[in-house]
Design a protein around this motif. Structure first.
Motif, PDB file in Angstrom:
ATOM      1  N   MET A   1       0.822  -1.174   0.000  1.00  0.00           N
ATOM      2  CA  MET A   1       0.000   0.000   0.000  1.00  0.00           C
ATOM      3  C   MET A   1       0.873   1.248   0.000  1.00  0.00           C
ATOM      4  O   MET A   1       0.599   2.174  -0.713  1.00  0.00           O
ATOM      5  CB  MET A   1      -0.930  -0.107   1.196  1.00  0.00           C
ATOM      6  CG  MET A   1      -1.443   1.132   1.754  1.00  0.00           C
ATOM      7  SD  MET A   1      -2.639   0.972   3.076  1.00  0.00           S
ATOM      8  CE  MET A   1      -3.140  -0.698   3.078  1.00  0.00           C
ATOM      9  N   CYS A   2       1.945   1.276   0.774  1.00  0.00           N
ATOM     10  CA  CYS A   2       2.909   2.375   0.732  1.00  0.00           C
ATOM     11  C   CYS A   2       4.081   1.933  -0.139  1.00  0.00           C
ATOM     12  O   CYS A   2       4.413   0.758  -0.192  1.00  0.00           O
ATOM     13  CB  CYS A   2       3.408   2.706   2.129  1.00  0.00           C
ATOM     14  SG  CYS A   2       2.126   3.300   3.242  1.00  0.00           S
ATOM     15  N   PHE A   3       4.698   2.886  -0.823  1.00  0.00           N
ATOM     16  CA  PHE A   3       5.791   2.535  -1.728  1.00  0.00           C
ATOM     17  C   PHE A   3       6.801   3.673  -1.799  1.00  0.00           C
ATOM     18  O   PHE A   3       6.546   4.778  -1.327  1.00  0.00           O
ATOM     19  CB  PHE A   3       5.245   2.211  -3.116  1.00  0.00           C
ATOM     20  CG  PHE A   3       4.567   3.380  -3.783  1.00  0.00           C
ATOM     21  CD1 PHE A   3       5.250   4.167  -4.680  1.00  0.00           C
ATOM     22  CD2 PHE A   3       3.247   3.679  -3.505  1.00  0.00           C
ATOM     23  CE1 PHE A   3       4.631   5.246  -5.296  1.00  0.00           C
ATOM     24  CE2 PHE A   3       2.614   4.748  -4.115  1.00  0.00           C
ATOM     25  CZ  PHE A   3       3.313   5.531  -5.021  1.00  0.00           C
ATOM     26  N   THR A   4       7.939   3.373  -2.374  1.00  0.00           N
ATOM     27  CA  THR A   4       8.976   4.376  -2.609  1.00  0.00           C
ATOM     28  C   THR A   4       9.033   4.641  -4.111  1.00  0.00           C
ATOM     29  O   THR A   4       9.454   3.774  -4.872  1.00  0.00           O
ATOM     30  CB  THR A   4      10.345   3.900  -2.104  1.00  0.00           C
ATOM     31  OG1 THR A   4      10.652   2.647  -2.699  1.00  0.00           O
ATOM     32  CG2 THR A   4      10.343   3.740  -0.599  1.00  0.00           C
ATOM     33  N   VAL A  17       8.711   7.995   0.996  1.00  0.00           N
ATOM     34  CA  VAL A  17       7.700   6.944   1.109  1.00  0.00           C
ATOM     35  C   VAL A  17       6.346   7.605   0.889  1.00  0.00           C
ATOM     36  O   VAL A  17       6.040   8.618   1.505  1.00  0.00           O
ATOM     37  CB  VAL A  17       7.752   6.253   2.487  1.00  0.00           C
ATOM     38  CG1 VAL A  17       6.625   5.251   2.621  1.00  0.00           C
ATOM     39  CG2 VAL A  17       9.095   5.575   2.702  1.00  0.00           C
ATOM     40  N   VAL A  18       5.554   7.020  -0.007  1.00  0.00           N
ATOM     41  CA  VAL A  18       4.241   7.561  -0.330  1.00  0.00           C
ATOM     42  C   VAL A  18       3.184   6.540   0.068  1.00  0.00           C
ATOM     43  O   VAL A  18       3.264   5.372  -0.282  1.00  0.00           O
ATOM     44  CB  VAL A  18       4.128   7.879  -1.835  1.00  0.00           C
ATOM     45  CG1 VAL A  18       2.751   8.412  -2.174  1.00  0.00           C
ATOM     46  CG2 VAL A  18       5.195   8.875  -2.247  1.00  0.00           C
ATOM     47  N   VAL A  29      17.302   4.912   4.563  1.00  0.00           N
ATOM     48  CA  VAL A  29      17.463   3.897   3.530  1.00  0.00           C
ATOM     49  C   VAL A  29      17.383   2.518   4.184  1.00  0.00           C
ATOM     50  O   VAL A  29      17.973   2.279   5.225  1.00  0.00           O
ATOM     51  CB  VAL A  29      18.810   4.085   2.807  1.00  0.00           C
ATOM     52  CG1 VAL A  29      19.048   2.965   1.819  1.00  0.00           C
ATOM     53  CG2 VAL A  29      18.848   5.435   2.114  1.00  0.00           C
ATOM     54  N   GLY A  30      16.633   1.612   3.579  1.00  0.00           N
ATOM     55  CA  GLY A  30      16.472   0.271   4.115  1.00  0.00           C
ATOM     56  C   GLY A  30      15.250   0.099   5.000  1.00  0.00           C
ATOM     57  O   GLY A  30      14.923  -1.012   5.396  1.00  0.00           O
ATOM     58  N   THR A  31      14.569   1.196   5.316  1.00  0.00           N
ATOM     59  CA  THR A  31      13.342   1.112   6.109  1.00  0.00           C
ATOM     60  C   THR A  31      12.217   0.611   5.208  1.00  0.00           C
ATOM     61  O   THR A  31      11.989   1.171   4.148  1.00  0.00           O
ATOM     62  CB  THR A  31      12.958   2.491   6.672  1.00  0.00           C
ATOM     63  OG1 THR A  31      14.018   2.979   7.469  1.00  0.00           O
ATOM     64  CG2 THR A  31      11.692   2.410   7.499  1.00  0.00           C
ATOM     65  N   PRO A  32      11.511  -0.440   5.606  1.00  0.00           N
ATOM     66  CA  PRO A  32      10.399  -0.921   4.781  1.00  0.00           C
ATOM     67  C   PRO A  32       9.295   0.140   4.674  1.00  0.00           C
ATOM     68  O   PRO A  32       8.928   0.763   5.668  1.00  0.00           O
ATOM     69  CB  PRO A  32       9.882  -2.150   5.521  1.00  0.00           C
ATOM     70  CG  PRO A  32      10.897  -2.480   6.554  1.00  0.00           C
ATOM     71  CD  PRO A  32      11.717  -1.258   6.793  1.00  0.00           C
ATOM     72  N   ALA A  33       8.797   0.338   3.463  1.00  0.00           N
ATOM     73  CA  ALA A  33       7.741   1.337   3.253  1.00  0.00           C
ATOM     74  C   ALA A  33       6.489   0.989   4.050  1.00  0.00           C
ATOM     75  O   ALA A  33       5.755   1.877   4.490  1.00  0.00           O
ATOM     76  CB  ALA A  33       7.416   1.444   1.773  1.00  0.00           C
TER      77      ALA A  33
END
Length: 56
Positions: A1-4, A17-18, A29-33
């Motif tokens: 549902m959220c993405f980069t 992150v949107v 960097v490396g944080t899951p969206a």
């Protein structure tokens, strides 16, 4: 549902992150969206799906 939407492999300053209801710029960097998803994002997607299913 959220993405980069954009990821530059050489950029270590952070990523954007949107989610359906908000944008979160400068995440590590490396944080899951998916960590940025909120209950209101789930509700928004469910309402959009319901509205799409109700059209003739």
């Amino acid at each position: 549902m959220c993405f980069t939407p954009k990821v530059d492999p050489g950029d270590t300053s952070g990523v954007d992150v949107v989610c359906p209801t908000a944008e979160h710029p400068g995440e590590a960097v490396g944080t899951p969206a998916s960590r940025r998803a909120q209950p209101r994002d789930i509700l928004t997607v469910e309402i959009a799906g319901l509205a799409g299913a109700c059209t003739w």
